[in-house]
Design an enzyme around this catalytic site. Sequence first.
Site, mmCIF file in Angstrom:
data_model
loop_
_atom_site.group_PDB
_atom_site.id
_atom_site.type_symbol
_atom_site.label_atom_id
_atom_site.label_comp_id
_atom_site.label_asym_id
_atom_site.label_seq_id
_atom_site.Cartn_x
_atom_site.Cartn_y
_atom_site.Cartn_z
ATOM 1 N NE ARG A 1 -4.219 -1.453 -0.107
ATOM 2 C CZ ARG A 1 -4.289 -2.485 -0.945
ATOM 3 N NH1 ARG A 1 -3.256 -2.749 -1.744
ATOM 4 N NH2 ARG A 1 -5.365 -3.231 -1.003
ATOM 5 C CG ASP B 1 2.550 -2.671 -8.390
ATOM 6 O OD1 ASP B 1 2.623 -2.372 -9.603
ATOM 7 O OD2 ASP B 1 1.579 -3.294 -7.900
ATOM 8 C CD GLU C 1 -2.427 3.219 -5.795
ATOM 9 O OE1 GLU C 1 -3.262 2.374 -6.152
ATOM 10 O OE2 GLU C 1 -1.264 2.925 -5.471
ATOM 11 C CG HIS D 1 -2.203 -1.023 -7.362
ATOM 12 N ND1 HIS D 1 -2.592 -0.233 -6.311
ATOM 13 C CD2 HIS D 1 -2.373 -2.303 -6.941
ATOM 14 C CE1 HIS D 1 -3.002 -0.998 -5.308
ATOM 15 N NE2 HIS D 1 -2.866 -2.254 -5.675
#
Length: 333
Positions: free
Chosen positions: A236, A260, A265, A297
């Site tokens: 996260r 990632d 985001e 992600h």
Amino acid sequence: MIQTVVFDAKPYDREPLQHASVGLDIEWRFMDCRLSAETATAARGAQAVCTFVNDRVDRPCLEALARLSVKHVALRCAGFNSIDLTAAKELGFSVTRVPAYSPYAVAEHAVALLLALNRKIPRANNRVRDLNFALNGLVGFDLHGKTAGIIGTGKIGRIAAQILRGFGMRVLAFDLFPAVEWAQRYGVEYTDARALASQCEVISLHTPLTPETYHIIRRETLQLMKPGAILLNVSRGALIDTKALIEALKTGHLGGVALDVYEEEEGVFFQDLSGQILHDDELARLLTFPNVLITAHQAFLTQEALAEIARVTANNLAAFACGQPFLAESALA
């Protein structure tokens, strides 16, 4: 028949959900928009909504859904920080998630990021495409014999640790609830967070986002890390204080960062913003560093993971419609 509105639905979501629901009497309505208090009216006439990580299922959103007689929220992800569970319980919603879709997908992506960043594969590929075959600036280091730190030893963290052990790395781990038997089996050593931060050449985050883990990587943590260390985050975004991360990169203290996920985001990841101005100054700054590698992600994005997400989501929706128990470890409210 249970009508379910799927928010933030992408092409790779639709086919697996439709396939998994064959014979389960689920009617899907796919929406491109994310769920929020403002978009909740799109669920009119439905009994359930299906959401993803960046949908904003807060109290105002849940109140709007309740007025539409929606009774169930199916999260097609493992994390549940996007939903106000207290409000959901007060308003009478049942809530399910997908507790484990493919821990291998996420763990393997973390290791892929590590290898690509350490061996500078994106930069090397770009050079070769420009017919530049020089090797200057492409030096990495052997993983074998180095020490890796795993913060969070749930399913994903354990698999990542096992993969790194396969490279011949020493693996340290930190978790409030150590899996002692597993650690002994795979030669993983549990230690405290400070010792892990100071001893590892590679640190990988695999813990959920909670009030306790928010900004678990901050200025003090980064200062403890070995010069030249690589930091990985496929969990996260808000586990890392982005401002502190940028400062550590600017000073050259960190050897590299592979992400990632990103703290802010929402509104960026999962969208095609090519040709537009990126208004997130911190993300724009991160993208300027040659030792930063970012994917949007996608760690979960394998055929196996998508199929399992769809299977668990569809079966829980069918269980809700029939008043049956939800699948193991799925129910949140």
